[in-house]
Design a protein around this motif. Structure first.
Motif, PDB file in Angstrom:
ATOM      1  N   GLU A 111     -38.914  51.034  10.249  1.00 58.49           N
ATOM      2  CA  GLU A 111     -39.969  51.374   9.302  1.00 58.49           C
ATOM      3  C   GLU A 111     -41.154  50.415   9.358  1.00 58.49           C
ATOM      4  O   GLU A 111     -42.198  50.695   8.782  1.00 58.49           O
ATOM      5  CB  GLU A 111     -39.405  51.418   7.880  1.00 58.49           C
ATOM      6  CG  GLU A 111     -38.471  52.587   7.621  1.00 58.49           C
ATOM      7  CD  GLU A 111     -39.191  53.920   7.573  1.00 58.49           C
ATOM      8  OE1 GLU A 111     -39.883  54.198   6.582  1.00 58.49           O
ATOM      9  OE2 GLU A 111     -39.074  54.697   8.555  1.00 58.49           O
ATOM     10  N   GLY A 112     -40.992  49.259  10.046  1.00 58.23           N
ATOM     11  CA  GLY A 112     -42.158  48.398  10.221  1.00 58.23           C
ATOM     12  C   GLY A 112     -41.992  46.924   9.942  1.00 58.23           C
ATOM     13  O   GLY A 112     -42.933  46.152  10.137  1.00 58.23           O
ATOM     14  N   CYS A 113     -40.816  46.472   9.465  1.00 57.60           N
ATOM     15  CA  CYS A 113     -40.631  45.040   9.230  1.00 57.60           C
ATOM     16  C   CYS A 113     -40.700  44.282  10.563  1.00 57.60           C
ATOM     17  O   CYS A 113     -40.148  44.730  11.571  1.00 57.60           O
ATOM     18  CB  CYS A 113     -39.290  44.766   8.556  1.00 57.60           C
ATOM     19  SG  CYS A 113     -39.248  45.223   6.814  1.00 57.60           S
ATOM     20  N   SER A 114     -41.351  43.137  10.553  1.00 63.30           N
ATOM     21  CA  SER A 114     -41.496  42.363  11.787  1.00 63.30           C
ATOM     22  C   SER A 114     -40.328  41.397  11.993  1.00 63.30           C
ATOM     23  O   SER A 114     -40.095  40.933  13.108  1.00 63.30           O
ATOM     24  CB  SER A 114     -42.805  41.574  11.764  1.00 63.30           C
ATOM     25  OG  SER A 114     -42.834  40.698  10.655  1.00 63.30           O
ATOM     26  N   ARG A 115     -39.592  41.089  10.913  1.00 62.14           N
ATOM     27  CA  ARG A 115     -38.466  40.165  11.019  1.00 62.14           C
ATOM     28  C   ARG A 115     -37.368  40.615  10.062  1.00 62.14           C
ATOM     29  O   ARG A 115     -37.638  40.928   8.898  1.00 62.14           O
ATOM     30  CB  ARG A 115     -38.906  38.737  10.699  1.00 62.14           C
ATOM     31  CG  ARG A 115     -37.815  37.685  10.927  1.00 62.14           C
ATOM     32  CD  ARG A 115     -38.394  36.276  10.976  1.00 62.14           C
ATOM     33  NE  ARG A 115     -37.371  35.268  11.252  1.00 62.14           N
ATOM     34  CZ  ARG A 115     -36.839  35.034  12.444  1.00 62.14           C
ATOM     35  NH1 ARG A 115     -37.231  35.755  13.474  1.00 62.14           N
ATOM     36  NH2 ARG A 115     -35.923  34.102  12.618  1.00 62.14           N
ATOM     37  N   VAL A 116     -36.117  40.648  10.572  1.00 74.07           N
ATOM     38  CA  VAL A 116     -34.974  41.074   9.761  1.00 74.07           C
ATOM     39  C   VAL A 116     -33.859  40.039   9.890  1.00 74.07           C
ATOM     40  O   VAL A 116     -33.417  39.732  11.002  1.00 74.07           O
ATOM     41  CB  VAL A 116     -34.455  42.461  10.197  1.00 74.07           C
ATOM     42  CG1 VAL A 116     -33.246  42.849   9.362  1.00 74.07           C
ATOM     43  CG2 VAL A 116     -35.549  43.511  10.088  1.00 74.07           C
ATOM     44  N   VAL A 117     -33.416  39.513   8.760  1.00 76.36           N
ATOM     45  CA  VAL A 117     -32.359  38.501   8.725  1.00 76.36           C
ATOM     46  C   VAL A 117     -31.213  39.021   7.858  1.00 76.36           C
ATOM     47  O   VAL A 117     -31.431  39.498   6.746  1.00 76.36           O
ATOM     48  CB  VAL A 117     -32.878  37.166   8.163  1.00 76.36           C
ATOM     49  CG1 VAL A 117     -31.742  36.158   8.032  1.00 76.36           C
ATOM     50  CG2 VAL A 117     -33.985  36.608   9.058  1.00 76.36           C
ATOM     51  N   GLY A 118     -30.000  38.943   8.386  1.00 84.06           N
ATOM     52  CA  GLY A 118     -28.837  39.405   7.653  1.00 84.06           C
ATOM     53  C   GLY A 118     -27.996  38.260   7.128  1.00 84.06           C
ATOM     54  O   GLY A 118     -28.024  37.150   7.661  1.00 84.06           O
ATOM     55  N   ILE A 119     -27.244  38.531   6.069  1.00 83.97           N
ATOM     56  CA  ILE A 119     -26.287  37.577   5.523  1.00 83.97           C
ATOM     57  C   ILE A 119     -24.925  38.262   5.525  1.00 83.97           C
ATOM     58  O   ILE A 119     -24.771  39.372   4.995  1.00 83.97           O
ATOM     59  CB  ILE A 119     -26.662  37.146   4.092  1.00 83.97           C
ATOM     60  CG1 ILE A 119     -28.063  36.527   4.067  1.00 83.97           C
ATOM     61  CG2 ILE A 119     -25.631  36.162   3.543  1.00 83.97           C
ATOM     62  CD1 ILE A 119     -28.561  36.186   2.670  1.00 83.97           C
ATOM     63  N   ALA A 120     -23.933  37.621   6.152  1.00 84.89           N
ATOM     64  CA  ALA A 120     -22.598  38.199   6.267  1.00 84.89           C
ATOM     65  C   ALA A 120     -21.559  37.089   6.124  1.00 84.89           C
ATOM     66  O   ALA A 120     -21.905  35.927   5.947  1.00 84.89           O
ATOM     67  CB  ALA A 120     -22.441  38.943   7.594  1.00 84.89           C
ATOM     68  N   GLY A 121     -20.266  37.458   6.241  1.00 80.89           N
ATOM     69  CA  GLY A 121     -19.217  36.504   5.894  1.00 80.89           C
ATOM     70  C   GLY A 121     -18.405  35.917   7.020  1.00 80.89           C
ATOM     71  O   GLY A 121     -17.516  35.104   6.765  1.00 80.89           O
ATOM     72  N   THR A 122     -18.682  36.319   8.283  1.00 78.79           N
ATOM     73  CA  THR A 122     -17.975  35.699   9.409  1.00 78.79           C
ATOM     74  C   THR A 122     -18.929  35.534  10.576  1.00 78.79           C
ATOM     75  O   THR A 122     -19.944  36.227  10.681  1.00 78.79           O
ATOM     76  CB  THR A 122     -16.777  36.557   9.894  1.00 78.79           C
ATOM     77  OG1 THR A 122     -17.272  37.746  10.530  1.00 78.79           O
ATOM     78  CG2 THR A 122     -15.846  36.927   8.751  1.00 78.79           C
ATOM     79  N   ASP A 123     -18.579  34.634  11.482  1.00 77.16           N
ATOM     80  CA  ASP A 123     -19.397  34.442  12.686  1.00 77.16           C
ATOM     81  C   ASP A 123     -19.402  35.704  13.539  1.00 77.16           C
ATOM     82  O   ASP A 123     -20.416  36.044  14.162  1.00 77.16           O
ATOM     83  CB  ASP A 123     -18.854  33.263  13.516  1.00 77.16           C
ATOM     84  CG  ASP A 123     -19.117  31.921  12.853  1.00 77.16           C
ATOM     85  OD1 ASP A 123     -19.989  31.858  11.951  1.00 77.16           O
ATOM     86  OD2 ASP A 123     -18.438  30.931  13.215  1.00 77.16           O
ATOM     87  N   GLU A 124     -18.268  36.407  13.584  1.00 77.34           N
ATOM     88  CA  GLU A 124     -18.200  37.634  14.380  1.00 77.34           C
ATOM     89  C   GLU A 124     -19.174  38.688  13.848  1.00 77.34           C
ATOM     90  O   GLU A 124     -19.898  39.331  14.621  1.00 77.34           O
ATOM     91  CB  GLU A 124     -16.776  38.202  14.361  1.00 77.34           C
ATOM     92  CG  GLU A 124     -16.625  39.465  15.202  1.00 77.34           C
ATOM     93  CD  GLU A 124     -15.276  40.133  15.049  1.00 77.34           C
ATOM     94  OE1 GLU A 124     -14.997  41.068  15.828  1.00 77.34           O
ATOM     95  OE2 GLU A 124     -14.503  39.740  14.154  1.00 77.34           O
ATOM     96  N   LYS A 125     -19.203  38.848  12.541  1.00 85.55           N
ATOM     97  CA  LYS A 125     -20.136  39.804  11.946  1.00 85.55           C
ATOM     98  C   LYS A 125     -21.580  39.418  12.252  1.00 85.55           C
ATOM     99  O   LYS A 125     -22.412  40.262  12.593  1.00 85.55           O
ATOM    100  CB  LYS A 125     -19.917  39.883  10.434  1.00 85.55           C
ATOM    101  CG  LYS A 125     -18.620  40.553  10.024  1.00 85.55           C
ATOM    102  CD  LYS A 125     -18.472  40.533   8.498  1.00 85.55           C
ATOM    103  CE  LYS A 125     -17.174  41.187   8.064  1.00 85.55           C
ATOM    104  NZ  LYS A 125     -17.016  41.156   6.591  1.00 85.55           N
ATOM    105  N   CYS A 126     -21.892  38.143  12.115  1.00 86.75           N
ATOM    106  CA  CYS A 126     -23.254  37.668  12.390  1.00 86.75           C
ATOM    107  C   CYS A 126     -23.635  37.938  13.842  1.00 86.75           C
ATOM    108  O   CYS A 126     -24.770  38.337  14.143  1.00 86.75           O
ATOM    109  CB  CYS A 126     -23.368  36.178  12.073  1.00 86.75           C
ATOM    110  SG  CYS A 126     -23.279  35.797  10.303  1.00 86.75           S
ATOM    111  N   SER A 127     -22.688  37.730  14.744  1.00 82.58           N
ATOM    112  CA  SER A 127     -22.936  37.968  16.167  1.00 82.58           C
ATOM    113  C   SER A 127     -23.215  39.440  16.426  1.00 82.58           C
ATOM    114  O   SER A 127     -24.141  39.792  17.179  1.00 82.58           O
ATOM    115  CB  SER A 127     -21.738  37.508  16.985  1.00 82.58           C
ATOM    116  OG  SER A 127     -21.916  37.812  18.351  1.00 82.58           O
ATOM    117  N   ILE A 128     -22.458  40.322  15.792  1.00 85.28           N
ATOM    118  CA  ILE A 128     -22.666  41.763  15.959  1.00 85.28           C
ATOM    119  C   ILE A 128     -24.041  42.174  15.443  1.00 85.28           C
ATOM    120  O   ILE A 128     -24.750  42.971  16.077  1.00 85.28           O
ATOM    121  CB  ILE A 128     -21.554  42.546  15.231  1.00 85.28           C
ATOM    122  CG1 ILE A 128     -20.226  42.383  15.971  1.00 85.28           C
ATOM    123  CG2 ILE A 128     -21.911  44.028  15.096  1.00 85.28           C
ATOM    124  CD1 ILE A 128     -19.018  42.863  15.191  1.00 85.28           C
TER     125      ILE A 128
END
Length: 314
Positions: free
Chosen positions: A177-194
């Motif tokens: 939709e147009g965001c230039s940067r997207v940062v996620g917050i999750a609970g494991t390193d594996e999830k963050c890697s995915i």
């Protein structure tokens, strides 16, 4: 087999659901299908966070009814028609409902079922309960109706619960939709890697490791413009404290609070509420069912992105 709430459990707000709150029974369904009905075989059931609210006598919502003790649980489901006495449904049709009973077979009112087109999701029927269903609609319409995302505005979006069904879609849709940067917050390193390697997030934070506020500041040096909030609680307080003037919270869920006796949306701590008001940060309750006039076009958009490989689904 039918899943039912255990009759000796009192519905209430506080506490974590456990296996003892449910029971599994074997039963039969009638042999006869009446006019307007269909007999279906269940293929998929969706287990969703909102169902915790249905385990309260007061669900906290006008549109959700509480599950009844010793009655079959229900929710989003998909099945195939095995026998039909409904004018618009035939044997072999795939159908869905938001109130599908948790049982392997059922006789249902055909008027309450929606016929599915498997080709729209490359034959992956379960997507109609996820990326091309209410979950995807929540992500897409939440961003469009409450996120105020604009192409070329150089906006940063943060998504909590980012590896979940809705969060993983929301981050990708924010980008589309147009965001230039997207940062996620999750609970494991594996999830963050995915999230980073498969879903196209710029970065992801494991909230169980290190200083979330410090990592967020480093990854979003220009502050946060859009926050897709799935969790509430301390994580959300941390994100809100780093949001910019005139930014927007998409209030999708508050799962960290669902086992507590608090109103929805839960009130913010006084210091965070002060930040929200001083910076004119919008935080309005969002209910996807209020935008069903946009459902058809939005589902087609989601299906197109899936077919084009722009929306990755796990």
């Amino acid at each position: 087999f039918i899943y039912l709430l255990n009759s000796n459990i009192t519905l209430g707000k506080n506490g974590v659901p456990v296996a003892e709150n449910f029971r599994l029974e074997q039963s039969t369904i009638p042999d006869t299908v009446q006019a307007g009905q269909v007999r279906v075989k269940t293929l998929y059931l969706s287990v969703d966070p909102y169902m915790r609210c249905r385990m309260n006598e007061d669900t906290g919502s006008d549109y959700l009814q509480p599950w009844q003790l010793s009655e079959v649980a229900d929710g989003g489901g998909i099945g195939v028609v095995e026998e039909s006495k409904h004018h618009n449904l035939a044997k072999g049709d795939f159908v869905t409902s938001f109130t599908w009973p948790w049982q392997t077979a059922a006789i249902l009112n055909g008027d309450l079922l929606q016929k599915l087109v498997p080709q729209l999701v490359n034959g992956r029927l379960s997507y109609f309960l996820g990326a091309a269903g209410i979950t995807g609609l929540t992500a897409l319409l939440g961003i469009r109706e409450k996120g105020h995302v604009a192409v070329g505005a150089n906006q940063t979006m943060v998504v909590s619960g980012a590896a979940g069904a809705c969060g993983s879609l929301a981050g990708q849709i924010g980008r589309l939709e147009g965001c230039s940067r997207v940062v996620g917050i999750a609970g494991t390193d594996e999830k963050c890697s995915i999230l980073v390697q498969e879903m196209g997030f710029d970065a992801a934070i494991n909230y169980k490791k290190g200083d979330v506020a410090k990592q967020l500041h480093e990854l979003c040096p220009g502050g946060v413009d859009v926050y897709f909030d799935n969790v509430g609680g301390h994580i959300s307080d941390t994100v809100i404290s780093q949001m910019n003037q005139n930014s927007h919270i998409i209030l999708c869920g508050q799962i960290s609070q669902y086992n507590k006796d608090v109103p929805y949306p839960p009130p913010l701590p006084p210091d965070i509420e002060k930040i929200q008001k001083e910076r004119n940060i919008t935080r309005e309750r969002f209910l996807v069912l209020n935008y069903m006039d946009k459902q058809e076009a939005s589902v087609l958009q989601l299906c197109q992105w899936i077919q084009e490989g722009k929306l990755k689904v796990r």
